[in-house]
Design an enzyme around this catalytic site. Sequence first.
Site, short mmCIF file in Angstrom:
data_model
loop_
_atom_site.label_atom_id
_atom_site.label_comp_id
_atom_site.label_asym_id
_atom_site.label_seq_id
_atom_site.Cartn_x
_atom_site.Cartn_y
_atom_site.Cartn_z
N HIS A 102 0.70 -1.23 0.01
CA HIS A 102 0.04 0.02 -0.08
C HIS A 102 0.78 1.23 0.02
O HIS A 102 2.01 1.45 0.50
CB HIS A 102 -1.04 0.02 1.15
CG HIS A 102 -0.31 -0.26 2.34
ND1 HIS A 102 0.09 -1.50 2.99
CD2 HIS A 102 0.03 0.60 3.32
CE1 HIS A 102 0.34 -1.60 4.14
NE2 HIS A 102 0.61 -0.26 4.56
N GLY A 103 0.35 2.37 -0.56
CA GLY A 103 0.88 3.52 -0.63
C GLY A 103 0.17 4.61 -0.47
O GLY A 103 -1.00 4.85 -0.84
#
Lengths: 103, 150
Positions: B65-66
Site C-alpha cells: 500500500h501507498g
Amino acid sequence: MKILAVTSCPTGVAHTYLAAESLEKSAQKKGVEIKVETQGSIGIENEITAADLKDAVAVVIAADVNISKGDRFTGIPKLKIDVQKAIKHSDKIIAKIIEKFSE
Amino acid sequence: MNKIINQDLISLDLKAVNKDQVIKKLAQLINQNGNLSSYQDYLTAVFEREEKTSTGVGREIAIPHGKSAGVVEAAVAFARLAEPIGWESFDNEAVRLVFLLAVPAESESNQHLKILSTLSRNLLNEDFKNELLQAESAAIANEIIQTIFV
C-alpha cells in the site's frame, strides 16, 4: 478475564487492523474478553477507557511506532511486541496471558 | 457497489516474476482506472513502504500500500497470481492473493480509510480467501470483495 490491546503501524492502513482482528479472534477462541484499540490513519477507534483499565489483567501493545496516550497504561502489566508478531502469534500471546494471570 | 474497487481493478491469474512486477502491474490498473495524478509518485510510496517491512501478512496474502499525493481517489486493486510469488512473508509462505491499496496523502473524509480497514480485517477470514481463490471471473471476484463493504 479481560485483556486490553492497542495496535498501531507506520502507515496505519492495514497491519493495525489485521493485528486487531487476529487478537480478537484468538481471544474469542479461548473464551476471554478482549478490547482492542486501533491507532491507525483514521485516528483512535474503540478507545480504551479508565473503566476498561479497572478490570483488565494486562495490555498488549502491538505497535511499530510510539502509541498515543501510552501514559494511560502506567501500573498495568504490559506486553510490547511488534505488529507483525501480533498477527502471526496472536494465539500464543493470548494463551500466555491467560496462563500468567489465571489463578 | 463500492467505487473503491471494480472489475477493471481485478486481475485473475496475473503472471509476474517477482513482487515488484506484481505491484507495478496492479498500479497500472489503478492508473488506467483514473485514480492517480502521478503513477511514479504513487509507486515510489508503495516501494518505500515495502522497504520498511514486508506487506506479506501471512496466509498467502500480501497487502502492499501507498499513501501519496499522486493518488486522487482511493482504490484497491486485486490480483490472484498464476504462480505463487515470494514476498518475505513472516510465515515464509509464497503469496497468491495481492491487494494493492492506494490512499490519497490528504483527504477530507475517513471514508476510504474505513473501507481499507474493513478489507484488512476480512483478509483473515478463511471463507473470504477461499472464495477469491476459486472465483471464475473478475466480475465474480468483484462481487465477493463488494460483500465485505455492505
